[in-house]
Design a protein around this motif. Structure first.
Motif, PDB file in Angstrom:
ATOM      1  N   LEU A 160      17.354  27.602   1.611  1.00 18.39           N
ATOM      2  CA  LEU A 160      16.127  26.884   1.242  1.00 18.39           C
ATOM      3  C   LEU A 160      15.779  25.865   2.315  1.00 18.39           C
ATOM      4  CD1 LEU A 160      16.971  24.056  -1.183  1.00 18.39           C
ATOM      5  CD2 LEU A 160      18.665  25.818  -0.767  1.00 18.39           C
ATOM      6  N   GLN A 161      14.491  25.560   2.371  1.00 18.14           N
ATOM      7  CA  GLN A 161      14.042  24.472   3.252  1.00 18.14           C
ATOM      8  C   GLN A 161      13.421  23.384   2.368  1.00 18.14           C
ATOM      9  OE1 GLN A 161      12.374  25.512   7.140  1.00 18.14           O
ATOM     10  NE2 GLN A 161      12.878  27.648   6.689  1.00 18.14           N
ATOM     11  N   CYS A 162      12.149  23.551   1.969  1.00 19.00           N
ATOM     12  CA  CYS A 162      11.585  22.527   1.065  1.00 19.00           C
ATOM     13  C   CYS A 162      12.141  22.673  -0.345  1.00 19.00           C
ATOM     14  CB  CYS A 162      10.064  22.612   1.054  1.00 19.00           C
ATOM     15  SG  CYS A 162       9.415  23.999   0.096  1.00 19.00           S
ATOM     16  N   GLY A 163      12.551  23.884  -0.701  1.00 14.34           N
ATOM     17  CA  GLY A 163      13.174  24.114  -2.005  1.00 14.34           C
ATOM     18  C   GLY A 163      12.210  24.352  -3.150  1.00 14.34           C
ATOM     19  N   PHE A 164      10.914  24.326  -2.879  1.00 10.86           N
ATOM     20  CA  PHE A 164       9.960  24.440  -3.987  1.00 10.86           C
ATOM     21  C   PHE A 164       9.985  25.813  -4.633  1.00 10.86           C
ATOM     22  CE2 PHE A 164       7.623  21.093  -5.582  1.00 10.86           C
ATOM     23  CZ  PHE A 164       6.524  21.560  -6.277  1.00 10.86           C
ATOM     24  N   CYS A 165      10.204  26.836  -3.824  1.00 10.02           N
ATOM     25  CA  CYS A 165      10.222  28.198  -4.363  1.00 10.02           C
ATOM     26  C   CYS A 165      11.573  28.556  -4.966  1.00 10.02           C
ATOM     27  CB  CYS A 165       9.919  29.200  -3.245  1.00 10.02           C
ATOM     28  SG  CYS A 165      11.267  29.293  -2.017  1.00 10.02           S
ATOM     29  N   CYS A 197       7.946  32.580  -0.358  1.00 10.02           N
ATOM     30  CA  CYS A 197       8.568  31.383   0.209  1.00 10.02           C
ATOM     31  C   CYS A 197       7.725  30.987   1.403  1.00 10.02           C
ATOM     32  CB  CYS A 197      10.004  31.667   0.644  1.00 10.02           C
ATOM     33  SG  CYS A 197      10.738  30.271   1.544  1.00 10.02           S
ATOM     34  N   ARG A 198       7.012  29.894   1.255  1.00  6.17           N
ATOM     35  CA  ARG A 198       6.098  29.488   2.331  1.00  6.17           C
ATOM     36  C   ARG A 198       6.858  28.994   3.562  1.00  6.17           C
ATOM     37  NH1 ARG A 198       4.172  29.308  -2.432  1.00  6.17           N
ATOM     38  NH2 ARG A 198       2.002  29.724  -2.903  1.00  6.17           N
ATOM     39  N   CYS A 199       8.112  28.623   3.383  1.00 10.16           N
ATOM     40  CA  CYS A 199       8.922  28.201   4.529  1.00 10.16           C
ATOM     41  C   CYS A 199       9.520  29.401   5.253  1.00 10.16           C
ATOM     42  CB  CYS A 199      10.039  27.272   4.079  1.00 10.16           C
ATOM     43  SG  CYS A 199       9.464  25.764   3.286  1.00 10.16           S
ATOM     44  N   THR A 201      12.039  31.508   4.345  1.00  6.61           N
ATOM     45  CA  THR A 201      13.508  31.542   4.339  1.00  6.61           C
ATOM     46  C   THR A 201      14.062  32.868   3.829  1.00  6.61           C
ATOM     47  OG1 THR A 201      13.165  29.255   3.618  1.00  6.61           O
ATOM     48  CG2 THR A 201      15.416  29.939   3.852  1.00  6.61           C
TER      49      THR A 201
HETATM   50  S1  FES Z   1      11.973  26.911   0.844  1.00  9.14           S
HETATM   51 FE1  FES Z   1       9.987  26.048   1.045  1.00  9.14          FE
HETATM   52  S2  FES Z   1       8.685  27.460   0.007  1.00  9.14           S
HETATM   53 FE2  FES Z   1      10.620  28.438  -0.005  1.00  9.14          FE
END
Ligand code: FES
Ligand code: FES
Length: 221
Positions: A160-165, A197-199, A201
């Motif tokens: 994960l990066q931002c973790g929102f998804c 996942c917008r980041c 990942t």
């Molecule tokens: S980790 Fe950021 S949207 Fe998936």
């Protein structure tokens, strides 16, 4: 024969367009809101959840009414109008904010919960349609104070990066491993096909699910 004037043509077109309402469209393709969400989820290759049949002779709403839901093994009663989605009840009324509201239109999978063990998009389902179903959110997938193997693998693999998804991916992955404990990479990709996942990942997410399934070492790579 005289050609109809431009004005009368316009009137005709307006009449035709006006008679084709959203309600008529949904009726025509045989979809209510719950079924629509389930179908969109099916398009993402996760199992679809059919809405329950309404109890005969029951009228709910249009005002708020007491609704009892089974969430993470507990009975929760809230007063809601029939138009309220399951996602809004979970987040705003029961304070289970791990289930994310991202697109709120069935496109990202961030709001995934389990209904009787099968993934469903909570933003595309009315809360009233979840009556009598076992609802499991991200808060309820692990034993108290512990982590589910999929959660641990996401940590180990930095998935994960931002973790929102992440909650949506984790819940859908748990459902996959429950029905197929040793999925191939293709099966993981297919099961998570409705999730965004917008980041970007994805490679680490897939690796984490395979690690949770015991395909690859679970230690941090
Ligand atoms: S980790 Fe950021 S949207 Fe998936
Ligand atoms: S918030 Fe429900 S699918 Fe995106």
């Amino acid at each position: 024969m005289a050609r109809p004037s431009g004005k009368s043509n316009l009137k005709k077109r307006k009449k035709t367009a006006g008679s084709f309402t959203r309600r008529a469209f949904l009726k025509g393709i045989g979809l209510g809101s719950g079924a629509l969400g389930a179908s969109l989820l099916a398009a993402g290759a996760a199992p679809a959840v059919a809405p329950p049949a309404p109890s005969p002779g029951t009228t709910l709403g249009p005002g708020a009414f007491p609704l009892t839901l089974n969430v993470n093994g507990q009975s929760k009663t809230v007063r809601v109008e029939p138009r309220v989605t399951l996602l809004d009840v979970l987040r705003d009324r029961i304070d289970l904010t791990g289930t994310k509201k991202i697109c709120d239109r069935g496109e990202c999978g961030g709001c995934t919960v389990l209904l009787d063990g099968r993934p469903a998009f909570a933003c595309m389902m009315l809360a009233v349609d979840a009556r009598g179903r076992a609802i499991t959110t991200i808060e309820g997938i692990a034993p108290r104070g512990g982590l589910h193997p999929v959660q641990q693998a996401f940590i180990d693999k930095d998935a994960l990066q931002c973790g929102f998804c992440t909650p949506g991916f984790v819940v859908a992955s748990k459902a996959l491993l429950d029905r197929n404990p040793r999925p191939s990479l293709d099966q993981v990709r297919e099961a998570l096909g409705g999730h965004l996942c917008r980041c970007g990942t994805y490679p680490r997410i897939f690796e984490a699910v395979l690690a949770a399934a015991g395909h690859v070492p679970a230690s941090k790579s």
